[in-house]
Design an enzyme around this catalytic site. Structure first.
Site, short mmCIF file in Angstrom:
data_model
loop_
_atom_site.label_atom_id
_atom_site.label_comp_id
_atom_site.label_asym_id
_atom_site.label_seq_id
_atom_site.Cartn_x
_atom_site.Cartn_y
_atom_site.Cartn_z
N SER A 67 3.51 3.66 14.96
CA SER A 67 2.35 3.73 14.06
C SER A 67 1.19 4.40 14.75
CB SER A 67 1.87 2.34 13.69
OG SER A 67 2.93 1.51 13.37
N HIS B 44 7.08 8.84 10.69
CA HIS B 44 6.33 7.61 10.41
C HIS B 44 6.44 7.21 8.95
CE1 HIS B 44 2.33 5.26 10.33
NE2 HIS B 44 3.32 4.47 10.69
N GLU C 167 5.26 10.71 7.28
CA GLU C 167 4.53 11.62 8.16
C GLU C 167 5.52 12.18 9.18
OE1 GLU C 167 -0.07 10.02 8.40
OE2 GLU C 167 1.41 8.90 9.56
N1 CAA Z 1 10.32 -4.38 0.13
C1 CAA Z 1 11.03 -3.58 -0.69
N2 CAA Z 1 10.67 -3.32 -1.95
C2 CAA Z 1 9.54 -3.91 -2.40
C3 CAA Z 1 8.77 -4.78 -1.60
C4 CAA Z 1 9.20 -5.00 -0.28
N3 CAA Z 1 8.50 -5.76 0.57
N4 CAA Z 1 7.72 -5.22 -2.33
C5 CAA Z 1 7.85 -4.66 -3.53
N5 CAA Z 1 8.92 -3.87 -3.58
C6 CAA Z 1 9.41 -3.09 -4.72
C7 CAA Z 1 9.93 -4.01 -5.81
O1 CAA Z 1 11.30 -4.29 -5.64
C8 CAA Z 1 9.68 -3.18 -7.06
O2 CAA Z 1 10.72 -2.23 -7.19
P1 CAA Z 1 11.15 -1.66 -8.63
O3 CAA Z 1 9.97 -0.97 -9.21
O4 CAA Z 1 12.28 -0.73 -8.30
O5 CAA Z 1 11.58 -2.86 -9.41
C9 CAA Z 1 8.40 -2.45 -6.74
O6 CAA Z 1 8.30 -2.42 -5.30
C10 CAA Z 1 7.16 -3.09 -7.32
O7 CAA Z 1 7.16 -4.44 -6.90
P2 CAA Z 1 6.28 -5.57 -7.54
O8 CAA Z 1 6.11 -5.31 -9.00
O9 CAA Z 1 6.82 -6.88 -7.13
O10 CAA Z 1 4.94 -5.47 -6.78
P3 CAA Z 1 3.69 -4.56 -6.94
O11 CAA Z 1 3.74 -3.66 -8.12
O12 CAA Z 1 2.59 -5.51 -6.81
O13 CAA Z 1 3.79 -3.61 -5.67
C11 CAA Z 1 3.53 -3.06 -3.40
C12 CAA Z 1 3.97 -4.12 -4.40
C13 CAA Z 1 4.40 -1.81 -3.57
C14 CAA Z 1 3.73 -3.61 -2.01
C15 CAA Z 1 2.02 -2.68 -3.70
O14 CAA Z 1 1.23 -3.84 -3.67
C16 CAA Z 1 1.46 -1.67 -2.73
O15 CAA Z 1 1.65 -0.47 -2.86
N6 CAA Z 1 0.69 -2.19 -1.73
C17 CAA Z 1 0.10 -1.34 -0.67
C18 CAA Z 1 1.13 -1.07 0.37
C19 CAA Z 1 0.60 -0.18 1.44
O16 CAA Z 1 -0.54 0.26 1.48
N7 CAA Z 1 1.48 0.11 2.41
C20 CAA Z 1 1.13 0.89 3.58
C21 CAA Z 1 0.81 -0.05 4.69
S1 CAA Z 1 0.36 0.83 6.16
C22 CAA Z 1 1.82 1.18 6.89
O17 CAA Z 1 2.86 0.79 6.51
C23 CAA Z 1 1.71 2.06 8.09
C24 CAA Z 1 1.59 1.40 9.37
O18 CAA Z 1 1.95 2.03 10.38
C25 CAA Z 1 0.96 0.10 9.54
#
Ligand code: CAA
Length: 294
Positions: A119, A140, A152
């Site tokens: 990261s 990434h 990325e």
């Molecule tokens: N693992 C796998 N799939 C997941 C999941 C997980 N932990 N959480 C949700 N999903 C999938 C669900 O299965 C669902 O899939 P389908 O559409 O195919 O049915 C879909 O995502 C939507 O799920 P939900 O309706 O339950 O949840 P939501 O609409 O509230 O979305 C979320 C959940 C996608 C996590 C959303 O809240 C989101 O986009 N959050 C922000 C995430 C973000 O910013 N990530 C980047 C973090 S930084 C990083 O990763 C980099 C680093 O180096 C730290």
């Protein structure tokens, strides 16, 4: 060179997702872990998600079986010998990563490409420790890997154009949005997202709002899917602190420094969703905010 077999080191939060999306894209996958328990947990997550996709009618059972069948879980990194691309998604600790590459460099075929899912650690530090710095790049992914469209693709000072092309082609086959970026701590997304999450924590310390108020405000006011404190828990507070520390060491700017509340929660073992508690308690049906005792 065409990539057919992908090795993924680590079957945790990121590794299991990388293994899954690689197998979904048609690659043969070898995935490793340090112990059987971690491996079983990661594979169970993949199986659960494939099962859910079948239930929702998004995947035929036969397709889910074929995807699972392409994933070979093992505890032996020597099984990376036949892989064309090996991606590490192990703990964010440079010494551990260097030990890992030393082992893999000895067994992997000379033409194989290596990639780190770090990261924030500089890609070059890992690339330079292998016999193939020109075939080493950063890939990434974002959490949840199955859901977040971005990949990325990071060019270190030694990464060859061929290795970048391999990374871009791999991302495109995964149906990810690929963005090329340079080897600067945090790359593009974490350079912007990490100070934002840390500022959310500082805002809490300074009393601009409660945990819930800050998260609700950013969701409703800026259209973010999660507020900064829920997102910090989701990323992992230990991971967030360690990314912040690397970026602070690199740039010496306060905006990257882990605020005291974050350091206290990490010291207590409250790592967020993965440990069951962070800014929220995840033991019930719905996450409940927990005052971190500022
Ligand atoms: N693992 C796998 N799939 C997941 C999941 C997980 N932990 N959480 C949700 N999903 C999938 C669900 O299965 C669902 O899939 P389908 O559409 O195919 O049915 C879909 O995502 C939507 O799920 P939900 O309706 O339950 O949840 P939501 O609409 O509230 O979305 C979320 C959940 C996608 C996590 C959303 O809240 C989101 O986009 N959050 C922000 C995430 C973000 O910013 N990530 C980047 C973090 S930084 C990083 O990763 C980099 C680093 O180096 C730290």
């Amino acid at each position: 060179m065409e990539i057919k077999k992908v090795g993924v080191a680590g079957c945790g939060l990121m590794g299991h997702g990388i293994a899954q999306v690689s197998a979904e894209a048609g690659y043969e996958v070898v995935v490793t872990e340090l112990n059987q328990e971690n491996l079983d947990k990661g594979i169970a997550k993949i199986e659960k998600q494939l099962g859910r996709a079948v239930e929702k009618g998004k995947l035929e059972q036969s397709e889910a079986d074929a995807i699972r069948g392409r994933i070979n879980p093992t505890l032996h990194p020597h099984e990376f010998a036949e892989c064309d691309l090996v991606i590490e998604a192990i703990t964010e600790d440079l010494e551990m990563k260097l030990d890992f590459w030393k082992q893999v460099d000895e067994v992997a075929k000379p033409e194989a490409f290596f990639a780190t899912n770090t990261s924030s650690l500089p890609v070059i530090n890992q690339a330079a420790a292998t016999s193939r710095p020109d075939r080493f790049l950063g890939l990434h992914f974002f959490n949840p890997v199955q859901r977040m469209p971005l990949l990325e693709v990071i060019q270190s000072v030694t990464t060859s154009p061929e290795a970048m092309a391999v990374g871009m082609a791999y991302g495109e086959k995964l149906n990810k949005t690929t963005v090329e970026t340079r080897d600067k701590a945090g790359f593009i997304v974490n350079r912007l997202l990490v100070p934002y999450m840390l500022d959310g924590i500082r805002g809490l310390e300074e009393g601009i709002g409660s945990i819930e108020e800050i998260d609700t405000a950013m969701k409703a006011g800026a259209g973010h899917p999660m507020g900064p404190l829920a997102l910090s828990d989701f990323v992992g507070l230990d991971t967030l602190a360690s990314i912040g520390n690397v970026m602070f060491d690199e740039f010496r700017e306060r905006r990257f420094a882990a605020p005291p509340t974050l350091r206290k929660l990490v010291a207590a073992g409250f790592y967020g969703v993965k440990s069951g508690r962070g800014f929220y308690d995840y033991s019930g049906e719905k996450p409940v905010p927990v005052n971190p005792g500022l």
